[in-house]
Design an enzyme around this catalytic site. Structure first.
Site, short mmCIF file in Angstrom:
data_model
loop_
_atom_site.label_atom_id
_atom_site.label_comp_id
_atom_site.label_asym_id
_atom_site.label_seq_id
_atom_site.Cartn_x
_atom_site.Cartn_y
_atom_site.Cartn_z
N GLY A 1 0.83 -1.21 0.00
CA GLY A 1 0.00 0.00 0.00
C GLY A 1 0.85 1.25 0.00
CB CYS A 2 -0.06 4.78 -0.35
SG CYS A 2 -0.61 4.63 -2.05
CB VAL A 3 3.05 2.37 4.04
CG1 VAL A 3 1.62 2.16 4.44
CG2 VAL A 3 3.64 1.13 3.43
N GLY B 1 -2.76 4.35 3.67
CA GLY B 1 -1.34 4.50 3.95
C GLY B 1 -1.09 5.63 4.94
#
Ligand code: SF4
Ligand code: SF4
Lengths: 105, 312, 532
Positions: free
Chosen positions: A103-105, C272
């Site tokens: 994911g967008c981490v 996120g």
């Protein structure tokens, strides 16, 4: 999956160097993985972080929030970076034998 | 010979019109696409156009009246069409060559249209007025515009050709066709100009030929070189819309139907119908997660969760 | 290795890359950063050359055919996908724009000058926006339009074999889909769109896509509810932790409402944020509660993660996730969906999916930036801009700005709360991509993370350094405001890669944080000047 040799032992890892089979993890594996972070000897400080991450992962199936990690282990983020130069996600989680966070981490 | 020239011109014009229209229809009939606009969109409210904003900058935008200012579009389209503004801004080196070329073509087209008008008037009202003052002015204007157009277009095409050969970035992407296309312009228009300039005294001039075409008068004497130029130019006109040079049509759609197409679905009936038709299409994409077998429609496909263990 | 790769090189059968990034040979940065040493990733050493190399890095796990027959089968599959891309029943979604971009390129190279990837690579031919497009265009004319001698002569040809197909797949992932090039094309040809369509061909026909976007991205989201892997229980647990943190930090009671039916706003963050930048969703909660807004978050599958990676590579996945989002809003009966600070989520749900949602799924959808702007402008919060008295510059996420036209709301806010706000140049709809666009920010392996910091993000780094050129000293903390999760991830990696925090005290973060940092009713020091 590529294989790397760490401290003379072969490990299957993904292309980012994360353990391919998170379940084979143990303290020795962690110490071996730590060499990829440039850590020659795991200190207690390293272990506190790694164990917290590992336990959280076994419970929730993902890595803990970085902030939670810092708070509950009593570390500043800067210090986490000092311990694990690639940071909590790419460094500490890797040593703790987690798969790479998604994911967008 | 004369009839041959007439036929070529008529055919060339016809193919030009039909092929251009066919292209336009092909694009216009394409199914409604998903939105893919690019800002600035010039028909927005002037306060927003200045910074490239959209109606999404308003809170609860769906409750606000939608701006669609044609004037804003014109303010972009006119300088774009007439002066190739985007090219000038982003590629001035090429613009210095491309603008004379395109400007020349515009002038030529203008001269051609002028000739047709003069010829038509003469057919209806006789040719006597052509010898009067008004006639002279009209004929010289058309001739002047045409000559300037020819000169600009030919020199522009040569300059483009030169740059294409000499700039490595352009050369790497240049095909034989690209060179041929430019050479075609140079040859056709060059022959046309040469033929016109060197026509023997007493032979038909441009207007004479135009009138001749309209009355299909086979007795008009078209000098050889001029005839060759006319036939080549007619062939060129037919050729253009069959190639990427039809970008004068493509450009209308890339701007209006894509870059500036910010129309919200809202309660547009037209869009509902278009969407329903598209969702009823049956895709055949082969990847496993698509779950498209040629029987399921898009509506089925997008409401299937490919991670469901149960499958479909 | 040749710098001036030609189109036929794509089909080369040797294992040499067509181009290899040599960091020392890239366009200089000023001031030249002192990149910190990094541990060498062991996997890079271990994975020898396999497959056909484009540029020394790769994001796809391509099949590795061992016989000519296997290669043929793959090339045939590629061709069948190519054909589908140009058919109404398979690609009505983008057929018209694609056809227009295929048919009208004048090979003038105006677009190349606009592309940050091309420029920052030291003008490597393979990254030229038209290189990828032209290879693809030639295949189109030959295999979709029937080819033939005249076509070959008019449009050129390129040899089709597996090495070319493999390299083309990779090359589709060296473009950020920022569409800055399309803005400058005099004809309106869109090389970004072409890259997007090539990605779709590979995903939809051959099932080839970066695992970060597909297997561990949209598929994981459709399965577990979030591409982060957070199940509903995990997200609630995490947000509760954030609420506690916020309460402690701000002195205002923070509480996130969950699954409130009929709320005015359903706020969907990129999940996120919760994991990596919790202060952002935290700040949203503080602002919305202080302004007395009726809002909720959803703990339904996908209701707490606005990401929609399908936007970058697959229309079916795009539609599936968009439908889930709309369905949740419909079930909760909220007045509108508000998308948090995530550019591609804005673009996918507000813009692209607008022509996919029907009937009662057409719940109104709005950007968080306008909601925040209204609150800030309304005077509902007591603001003390003096608390933000440090240099701030703004990054414009392509998806929100050039591709959606949300330009001013974020500026209206910054002008009110940040006395030292300064623009980058160029900015607004002419901005440069951060280099993380189209999913790059979350993609790594085989040196790709270096590639996107050295090449794709280079232009943005220079813009940031320029914006702060008057205050680069470490004694002055500086803030790059990037109202987008994907951009934040890229800027984080970019600044770290080039040591910009250590060397210049350049921090990055979202927009909502700056608002809360300026709230007079909040304990001072909301923004923590610490690297993250
Ligand atoms: S895409 Fe546009 S700008 Fe680029 S070469 Fe083609 S016509 Fe020129
Ligand atoms: S879309 Fe952006 S990254 Fe892609 S080719 Fe165009 S300018 Fe370059």
């Amino acid at each position: 999956m590529p294989t790397v040799e760490l401290n003379g032992k072969p490990y299957e890892v993904d292309e980012n160097g994360f353990l391919a089979q998170p379940l084979i993890w143990n303290d020795n594996v962690a110490a071996d993985l730590a060499t990829t972070e440039g850590i020659t000897a795991m200190t207690d400080e390293h272990w506190v972080l790694v164990r917290y991450i590992r336990d959280y992962y076994l419970k929730f199936g993902i890595a803990p929030m970085v902030r939670k990690l810092c708070k509950e282990t009593g570390n500043t983020l800067t210090h986490v970076y000092e311990l694990f130069p690639s940071g909590p996600a790419n460094g500490a989680c890797k040593v703790a034998g987690l798969p790479k966070p998604t994911g967008c981490v | 010979m004369t009839v041959l020239v007439y036929t070529a011109i008529a055919l060339g014009s016809l193919v030009f019109v039909i092929a251009s229209a066919a292209r336009a229809v092909l694009y216009a009939r394409s199914p409604m696409h998903l939105r893919w606009e690019l800002y600035p969109v010039p028909h927005e409210h002037p306060d927003r156009v200045s910074h490239g904003g959209s109606y999404f900058e308003q809170s609860e935008w769906w409750k606000q009246p939608r701006e669609r200012r044609f004037r804003g579009e014109l303010a972009v389209m006119v300088p774009e069409v007439l002066f190739l503004k985007a090219l000038r801004e982003h590629n001035p080196k090429l613009w210095r060559r491309s603008f004379p070329f395109h400007g020349g073509l515009y002038l030529l087209a203008g001269a051609g249209a002028g000739l047709l008008v003069l010829a038509a008037v003469s057919r209806l009202a006789g040719t006597a007025w052509l010898d009067g003052a008004a006639g002279h002015v009209a004929r010289w204007t058309v001739a002047g515009v045409g000559a300037a157009g020819l000169a600009l277009a030919v020199s522009g095409a040569l300059a483009l050709l030169h740059r294409r050969m000499q700039d490595p970035a352009l050369r790497a992407f240049t095909t034989a066709g690209d060179i041929f296309n430019l050479l075609f312009f140079v040859m056709a228009l060059g022959t046309l100009g040469a033929g016109y300039a060197a026509r023997p005294p007493g032979s038909a001039d441009a207007l004479g030929i135009a009138i001749g075409i309209l009355s299909w008068d086979a007795s008009v004497q078209v000098p050889r070189v001029l005839a060759a130029g006319l036939v080549a130019t007619a062939a060129l006109a037919a050729y253009i819309p069959l190639t990427h040079m039809s970008h004068f049509i493509g450009k209308y759609f890339t701007y209006h139907a894509i870059r500036w197409d910010d129309a919200p679905f809202g309660d547009s009936r037209k869009m509902s119908v278009a969407l329903a038709a598209s969702l009823a299409q049956r895709p055949t994409w082969a990847a496993e997660h698509m779950k498209a077998d040629g029987h399921s429609t898009w509506a089925d496909v997008v409401t299937t969760n490919p991670t469901d263990e149960a499958g479909r | 290795m040749t710098r001036r790769a030609r189109m036929p090189d794509m089909a080369r059968r040797d294992r040499e890359p067509l181009f290899r990034v040599d960091p020392a040979a890239l366009p200089p940065l000023s001031p030249e950063p002192q990149a910190p040493p990094r541990p060498v990733s062991p996997a890079r050493v271990a994975s020898g050359a396999e497959g056909y190399d484009l540029d020394g890095t790769r994001v796809l796990a391509l099949p590795n055919p061992t016989s000519p027959e296997e290669e043929d089968a793959l090339v045939r599959a590629f061709l069948s996908g190519l054909e589908k891309l140009f058919s109404r029943e398979n690609n009505w979604t983008f057929l018209q724009p694609l056809l227009l971009s295929m048919e009208h390129c004048a090979h003038c190279q105006t677009c190349s000058e606009a592309c940050h990837v091309f420029e920052s690579s030291g003008r490597a031919e393979i990254y030229r926006p038209t290189y990828r497009s032209e290879v693809f265009r030639r295949l189109y004319f030959e295999y979709v339009k029937g080819g033939g001698l005249i076509s070959a002569w008019q449009h050129g040809t390129v040899e089709l074999n597996w090495p070319l197909v493999a390299r083309l797949a990779e090359l589709a992932y060296r473009c950020n889909l920022c569409r800055r090039c399309a803005q400058t094309c005099p004809i309106g040809v869109d090389n970004g769109l072409i890259a997007h369509e090539i990605r779709k061909l590979f995903s939809q026909e051959l099932g080839i896509a970066p695992k970060e976007l597909h297997a561990a991205g949209s598929m994981l989201q459709l399965k577990s509810g979030s591409s982060t892997g957070m199940i509903p229980a995990a997200v609630k647990d995490n947000v509760q932790f954030i609420d506690e943190e916020m309460t402690e930090k701000t002195g205002l009671a923070a509480e996130t409402p969950w699954d409130v039916e009929g709320a005015d706003i359903l706020l969907i963050h990129n999940a996120g944020e919760v994991l990596a930048w919790p202060e952002n969703p935290g700040a949203f909660g503080v602002i919305l509660n202080a302004a007395g807004v009726s809002w909720t978050m959803s703990s339904d599958i996908a209701g707490y993660d606005s990401v929609n990676y399908g936007l970058w590579y697959d229309d079916a996945q795009l539609a599936r996730v968009a439908l889930l989002h709309a369905e949740i809003a419909r079930k909760l009966n909220v007045k509108k969906i508000v998308i948090g600070e995530c550019g591609h989520a804005h673009k996918s749900l507000l813009v692209v999916a607008d022509r996919l949602l029907t009937g009662d799924l057409r719940v109104p959808r709005e950007s968080a930036l306008t909601v925040l702007r209204d609150i800030v402008v309304s005077g509902r919060l007591r603001l003390d801009p003096g608390r933000n008295d440090f240099p701030v510059t703004l990054h414009d996420p392509c998806n929100m700005v050039r591709l959606m036209g949300v330009v001013e709301p974020q500026r209206e806010i910054l002008r009110r709360v940040c006395p030292q706000f300064r623009e980058m140049h160029p900015h607004g709809v002419d901005n440069y991509c951060c280099g993380g666009g189209s999913g790059f920010a979350i993609m790594s392996g085989h040196g790709f993370e270096d590639w996107r910091s050295d090449v794709a993000g280079r232009k943005k780094l220079q813009q940031i350094l320029d914006a702060f050129s008057d205050c680069l000293s470490t004694s002055i903390p500086k803030y790059v405001c990037a109202p987008c999760s994907n951009c934040k991830g890229q800027i984080r990696d970019l600044l770290a890669h080039h040591g910009a925090w250590k060397q210049h005290r350049i921090l990055y973060g979202g927009l909502a944080e700056l608002i809360v940092n300026a709230m007079a009713d909040v304990r001072p020091g909301f923004i923590e000047w610490e690297w993250r």
